[in-house]
Write an enzyme that holds these catalytic residues in place. Structure first.
Site, PDB file in Angstrom:
ATOM      1  N   ASP A   1       0.885  -1.163   0.000  1.00  0.00           N
ATOM      2  CA  ASP A   1       0.000   0.000   0.000  1.00  0.00           C
ATOM      3  C   ASP A   1       0.925   1.215   0.000  1.00  0.00           C
ATOM      4  O   ASP A   1       1.750   1.365   0.905  1.00  0.00           O
ATOM      5  CB  ASP A   1      -0.845  -0.067   1.279  1.00  0.00           C
ATOM      6  CG  ASP A   1      -1.717   1.159   1.469  1.00  0.00           C
ATOM      7  OD1 ASP A   1      -1.547   2.151   0.727  1.00  0.00           O
ATOM      8  OD2 ASP A   1      -2.562   1.122   2.373  1.00  0.00           O
ATOM      9  N   ILE A   2       0.793   2.071  -1.001  1.00  0.00           N
ATOM     10  CA  ILE A   2       1.770   3.167  -1.147  1.00  0.00           C
ATOM     11  C   ILE A   2       1.748   4.118   0.051  1.00  0.00           C
ATOM     12  O   ILE A   2       2.767   4.748   0.358  1.00  0.00           O
ATOM     13  CB  ILE A   2       1.539   3.929  -2.476  1.00  0.00           C
ATOM     14  CG1 ILE A   2       2.828   4.633  -2.905  1.00  0.00           C
ATOM     15  CG2 ILE A   2       0.368   4.898  -2.398  1.00  0.00           C
ATOM     16  CD1 ILE A   2       2.848   5.074  -4.339  1.00  0.00           C
TER      17      ILE A   2
ATOM     18  N   GLY B   1      -9.677   5.450  -5.442  1.00  0.00           N
ATOM     19  CA  GLY B   1      -8.418   4.723  -5.686  1.00  0.00           C
ATOM     20  C   GLY B   1      -7.284   5.165  -4.787  1.00  0.00           C
ATOM     21  O   GLY B   1      -7.465   5.457  -3.594  1.00  0.00           O
ATOM     22  N   VAL B   2      -6.110   5.261  -5.396  1.00  0.00           N
ATOM     23  CA  VAL B   2      -4.922   5.594  -4.606  1.00  0.00           C
ATOM     24  C   VAL B   2      -5.012   7.044  -4.099  1.00  0.00           C
ATOM     25  O   VAL B   2      -4.527   7.364  -3.005  1.00  0.00           O
ATOM     26  CB  VAL B   2      -3.638   5.310  -5.431  1.00  0.00           C
ATOM     27  CG1 VAL B   2      -3.437   6.284  -6.565  1.00  0.00           C
ATOM     28  CG2 VAL B   2      -2.428   5.263  -4.540  1.00  0.00           C
ATOM     29  N   ASP B   3      -5.663   7.901  -4.870  1.00  0.00           N
ATOM     30  CA  ASP B   3      -5.854   9.305  -4.482  1.00  0.00           C
ATOM     31  C   ASP B   3      -6.617   9.379  -3.138  1.00  0.00           C
ATOM     32  O   ASP B   3      -6.185  10.061  -2.184  1.00  0.00           O
ATOM     33  CB  ASP B   3      -6.673   9.981  -5.605  1.00  0.00           C
ATOM     34  CG  ASP B   3      -6.629  11.498  -5.552  1.00  0.00           C
ATOM     35  OD1 ASP B   3      -5.923  12.019  -4.683  1.00  0.00           O
ATOM     36  OD2 ASP B   3      -7.306  12.133  -6.387  1.00  0.00           O
TER      37      ASP B   3
ATOM     38  N   GLY C   1      -5.881   2.240 -13.010  1.00  0.00           N
ATOM     39  CA  GLY C   1      -7.099   1.903 -12.277  1.00  0.00           C
ATOM     40  C   GLY C   1      -8.301   2.506 -12.979  1.00  0.00           C
ATOM     41  O   GLY C   1      -8.662   2.123 -14.092  1.00  0.00           O
TER      42      GLY C   1
HETATM   43  N1  AR6 Z   1      -1.342   1.763  -2.944  1.00  0.00           N
HETATM   44  C1  AR6 Z   1      -0.789   1.486  -4.152  1.00  0.00           C
HETATM   45  N2  AR6 Z   1      -1.516   1.380  -5.280  1.00  0.00           N
HETATM   46  C2  AR6 Z   1      -2.854   1.573  -5.190  1.00  0.00           C
HETATM   47  C3  AR6 Z   1      -3.501   1.859  -3.959  1.00  0.00           C
HETATM   48  C4  AR6 Z   1      -2.694   1.962  -2.805  1.00  0.00           C
HETATM   49  N3  AR6 Z   1      -3.199   2.237  -1.607  1.00  0.00           N
HETATM   50  N4  AR6 Z   1      -4.831   1.978  -4.201  1.00  0.00           N
HETATM   51  C5  AR6 Z   1      -5.018   1.755  -5.516  1.00  0.00           C
HETATM   52  N5  AR6 Z   1      -3.836   1.500  -6.111  1.00  0.00           N
HETATM   53  P1  AR6 Z   1      -6.333   4.686  -9.556  1.00  0.00           P
HETATM   54  P2  AR6 Z   1      -5.888   6.192 -12.043  1.00  0.00           P
HETATM   55  C6  AR6 Z   1      -3.522   1.208  -7.532  1.00  0.00           C
HETATM   56  O1  AR6 Z   1      -7.726   4.372  -9.975  1.00  0.00           O
HETATM   57  O2  AR6 Z   1      -6.187   5.016 -12.858  1.00  0.00           O
HETATM   58  C7  AR6 Z   1      -8.968   8.680  -8.719  1.00  0.00           C
HETATM   59  O3  AR6 Z   1     -10.296   8.781  -8.365  1.00  0.00           O
HETATM   60  C8  AR6 Z   1      -4.636   0.675  -8.372  1.00  0.00           C
HETATM   61  O4  AR6 Z   1      -4.770  -0.732  -8.197  1.00  0.00           O
HETATM   62  O5  AR6 Z   1      -6.120   5.102  -8.158  1.00  0.00           O
HETATM   63  O6  AR6 Z   1      -4.711   7.043 -12.388  1.00  0.00           O
HETATM   64  C9  AR6 Z   1      -8.364  10.020  -9.085  1.00  0.00           C
HETATM   65  O7  AR6 Z   1      -8.899  11.080  -8.338  1.00  0.00           O
HETATM   66  C10 AR6 Z   1      -4.129   1.007  -9.771  1.00  0.00           C
HETATM   67  O8  AR6 Z   1      -3.238   0.001 -10.256  1.00  0.00           O
HETATM   68  O9  AR6 Z   1      -5.722   5.891 -10.476  1.00  0.00           O
HETATM   69  C11 AR6 Z   1      -8.656  10.122 -10.532  1.00  0.00           C
HETATM   70  O10 AR6 Z   1      -9.966  10.623 -10.746  1.00  0.00           O
HETATM   71  C12 AR6 Z   1      -3.348   2.282  -9.570  1.00  0.00           C
HETATM   72  O11 AR6 Z   1      -3.175   2.422  -8.158  1.00  0.00           O
HETATM   73  C13 AR6 Z   1      -8.575   8.720 -11.023  1.00  0.00           C
HETATM   74  O12 AR6 Z   1      -8.861   7.895  -9.901  1.00  0.00           O
HETATM   75  C14 AR6 Z   1      -4.027   3.534 -10.091  1.00  0.00           C
HETATM   76  O13 AR6 Z   1      -5.426   3.443  -9.907  1.00  0.00           O
HETATM   77  C15 AR6 Z   1      -7.184   8.383 -11.506  1.00  0.00           C
HETATM   78  O14 AR6 Z   1      -7.204   7.093 -12.062  1.00  0.00           O
END
Ligand code: AR6
Length: 348
Positions: free
Chosen positions: A9-10, A31-33, A118
């Site tokens: 988990d980042i 997501g990660v945000d 994601g």
């Molecule tokens: N630690 C590491 N990686 C993670 C974590 C975590 N805690 N949580 C998710 N991931 P995403 P995007 C991975 O959707 O595609 C947001 O709503 C996840 O499995 O977070 O760039 C923003 O506000 C995936 O492989 O980002 C934007 O609106 C990766 O992180 C939108 O999502 C990215 O998934 C951005 O979409």
């Protein structure tokens, strides 16, 4: 090791900076945000409000607040639209811009999630490839430790064909070794000796040393230096370090070209260069063998110099053998496959 893939988990990463896959408002999301904002606390959002958003492919930096990381670098990845709308270049720009900001702020360690992979729909294997290629290009000119953090088990990180080929190769070799009784006995002996070989620890050979030492003691009871030992010692073979430097010259590479290609950092290479008897880890030897594009026999020879072997009792070893015998020496690709098969990665 300058770049490595980890499963984590980042928000738990203890780095100078972690990168957030944000949207152009920079005001949080899923997501990660969402995970980063939750872990950092409300002060992060307050600072984000002052930034005026961010364009796709660009990045902005804030404090890390309650996170273990000092900084959060917010970047906005492209939304996947099939691949013909400049997605690759925009995604590469996210990594480049984030790394530029990290360097400007004196960061030595940075962790990235798989940006755009994601909610934004970028295919995972391709997103990982862009991340690895862009980060390793950056590392040819800069010193930094970069982590690519993969969170969940989803679709494959290597192509389906490569995965299936390796799977078949592992199965063929692993099975044939274990269906033969003699080999099975060997395997048991070997694995007992290899128990302490954690890739980075003592080798199987080194683990077997106490037995050799006991034998030696028995032989040596009557005289402190047995006949011929001094002569044998005088003819000691070329060491790992000597072989490595010789091979670098033979291949016409510079030291820096070789250690960068091997995903080894400069400090480790300097240690190896200055210590003729340096005992490397197995993952280090294999990284150099791949960087030097050695044949399988040369690879075995180099491993032996460091007290290691390639065995069919280890999936890691069979995967390495697969890549070398197929003439595929791209360390990024090898590491992606090792990661996919839950094996240690090669490099420093
Ligand atoms: N630690 C590491 N990686 C993670 C974590 C975590 N805690 N949580 C998710 N991931 P995403 P995007 C991975 O959707 O595609 C947001 O709503 C996840 O499995 O977070 O760039 C923003 O506000 C995936 O492989 O980002 C934007 O609106 C990766 O992180 C939108 O999502 C990215 O998934 C951005 O979409």
């Amino acid at each position: 090791m300058p770049i490595t893939i980890v499963r984590n988990d980042i928000t738990k990463m203890e780095c100078d900076a972690i990168v957030n896959a944000a949207n152009s408002t920079l005001l949080g999301g899923g997501g990660v945000d969402g995970a980063i904002h939750r872990a950092a606390g409300p002060k992060l959002l307050a600072e984000c409000r002052t930034l005026g958003g961010c364009d796709t492919g660009r990045a902005k930096i804030t404090g890390g607040y309650d996170l273990p990381a000092r900084y959060v670098i917010h970047t906005v990845g492209p939304i996947w639209q099939g691949g013909s709308c400049g997605e690759r270049e925009l995604l590469a720009s996210c990594y480049r811009e984030s790394l530029r900001l990290a360097e400007e702020h004196g960061c030595g360690t940075v962790a990235f999630p798989l940006i755009s992979a994601g909610a934004y729909g970028y295919p995972r294997a391709e997103a990982l490839r862009v991340a690895m290629d862009t980060c390793s290009d950056f590392l040819t000119e800069h010193d930094m430790m970069i982590y690519i953090v993969v969170f969940d088990r989803g679709s494959l990180l290597v192509s389906e064909k490569l995965y299936a080929d390796i799977r078949r190769f592992v199965d063929d070799n692993y099975v044939s070794e274990h269906t033969d009784n003699t080999s099975r006995r060997h395997f048991r002996l070997f694995s007992r000796a290899a128990k302490s070989d954690s890739m980075g620890g003592a080798s199987a050979m080194a683990a077997a040393m106490p037995m050799a030492a006991q034998l030696n003691e028995a032989v040596c009871e009557e005289s402190a230096v047995p006949d011929g030992l001094a002569e044998a010692m005088a003819q000691i073979d070329e060491s790992f370090s000597q072989m490595l430097l010789r091979k670098i010259d033979e291949k016409g590479l510079t030291d820096a070209q070789c250690y960068k290609k091997a995903n080894i950092d400069r400090k480790l290479f300097s240690k190896i260069r200055s210590d003729v008897d340096y005992k490397p880890k197995k993952i280090t030897v294999i990284a150099f063998a791949a960087a030097l594009e050695l044949s399988i026999d040369e690879t075995r020879d180099m491993l032996m110099k460091a007290g290691f072997a390639l065995s069919h009792s280890s999936k890691f070893d069979i995967i390495i053998e697969y890549f070398i015998t197929h003439g595929r020496y791209d360390i990024i690709e090898i590491n992606e496959a090792l990661f996919e098969f839950d094996q240690p990665l090669i490099g420093g």
